[in-house]
Write an enzyme that holds these catalytic residues in place. Structure first.
Site, PDB file in Angstrom:
ATOM      1  CB  THR A 150      28.120  63.625  52.373  1.00 46.29           C
ATOM      2  OG1 THR A 150      28.332  63.391  53.741  1.00 46.29           O
ATOM      3  CG2 THR A 150      28.399  65.083  52.090  1.00 46.29           C
ATOM      4  CB  THR A 151      23.601  64.893  55.135  1.00 42.76           C
ATOM      5  OG1 THR A 151      22.832  64.302  54.094  1.00 42.76           O
ATOM      6  CG2 THR A 151      22.811  66.042  55.746  1.00 42.76           C
ATOM      7  CB  ILE A 152      28.158  68.375  56.386  1.00 37.95           C
ATOM      8  CG1 ILE A 152      28.181  69.262  55.129  1.00 37.95           C
ATOM      9  CG2 ILE A 152      29.057  67.162  56.216  1.00 37.95           C
ATOM     10  CD1 ILE A 152      29.546  69.870  54.828  1.00 37.95           C
TER      11      ILE A 152
END
Length: 197
Positions: free
Chosen positions: A2-4
Site C-alpha cells: 500500500t501507500t500511506i
C-alpha cells in the site's frame, strides 16, 4: 502492499492513502478505507494486514476512551500513539505480532503531530512520513516539496501527488486516493461555533 502518507502543517495534519487491498498478486479490493478516524482530533492510516490494524484500532479507541473518562481530560496525540505502539509491542513480545505499520496523526494543544508506529512498537515523530510498499516513491515527492509553513490545502495536494506517484510504479498501490484533513483545535472550535449559529 500500500501507500500511506502523513504531513504536518501549520494548520493541522493531513493523511493520504491509496484504496487497493492486495492478496499477493491478486487485487482483493479496490475500495479499501485505509484511514480510520478515531475522533475529530485523531486518525490512523494503515499499511499492512488490515485485520490486525482494525483490531489494534478498536482496542486503542476503547482504551483511550476509558483513560479519558478515568482521568477527566483527553489524551495528547503522543499519548494516543504510545498506546497504539504499546499494543504492537505486547503482540511482538507474546510471539503474536501485528503485521502493520501505522501513521498516527492528530492535533492537540501543542498543534499537529505525525507519528509512525511499526510492528515492534517503535514510535517516531516526523514532520512528514510514509509507509507501505509505495513509500520509497512517495518519500521522493515529500522530500522535494515539503516545507514547514505549508497550509492544509497545500498538504492535501502534496499528499495526493505523493500517493499518485507511488501508484504509477508500485503494483501494491492503486485504485484511487483518500485524503483526510484534521485542522488545529482553534479551527475545530471556530467551525463548531459557526455550525451552532
Amino acid at each position: 502492499m500500500t501507500t500511506i502518507v502523513g504531513i504536518k502543517t501549520n494548520e493541522g495534519v493531513v493523511l493520504g492513502s491509496d484504496k487497493r487491498a492486495s492478496k499477493g498478486f491478486f487485487i482483493g479490493s479496490k475500495i479499501t478505507q485505509k484511514i480510520a478516524k478515531i475522533d475529530d482530533t485523531l486518525a490512523v492510516a494503515i499499511a499492512g494486514q488490515l485485520s490486525d490494524a482494525e483490531y489494534m484500532i478498536k482496542v486503542a479507541k476503547a482504551e483511550r476512551r476509558l483513560i479519558e473518562i478515568r482521568r477527566g481530560f483527553p489524551l495528547t496525540v503522543r499519548e494516543s500513539a504510545r498506546l497504539i505502539a504499546n499494543l504492537a509491542y505486547a503482540g511482538l513480545k507474546n510471539y503474536q505480532p501485528y503485521f502493520v505499520e501505522l501513521l498516527v496523526a492528530g492535533v492537540d494543544a501543542e498543534g499537529g503531530h505525525i507519528l509512525a508506529a511499526d510492528m515492534s512498537g517503535a514510535l517516531t515523530e516526523e514532520d512528514f512520513a510514509s509507509s507501505g510498499s509505495g513509500s520509497p516513491i512517495a518519500y521522493g515527492v515529500l522530500e522535494s516539496v515539503y516545507s514547514k509553513d505549508i497550509t492544509n490545502e497545500q498538504a492535501k495536494n502534496i499528499a495526493t501527488k505523493a500517493v499518485a506517484a507511488a501508484m504509477e510504479r508500485d503494483p501494491g498501490s492503486g485504485n484511487g486516493i483518500d485524503v483526510l484533513v484534521i485542522p488545529n483545535l482553534v479551527m475545530i472550535t471556530e467551525e463548531k461555533k459557526r455550525r451552532s449559529n
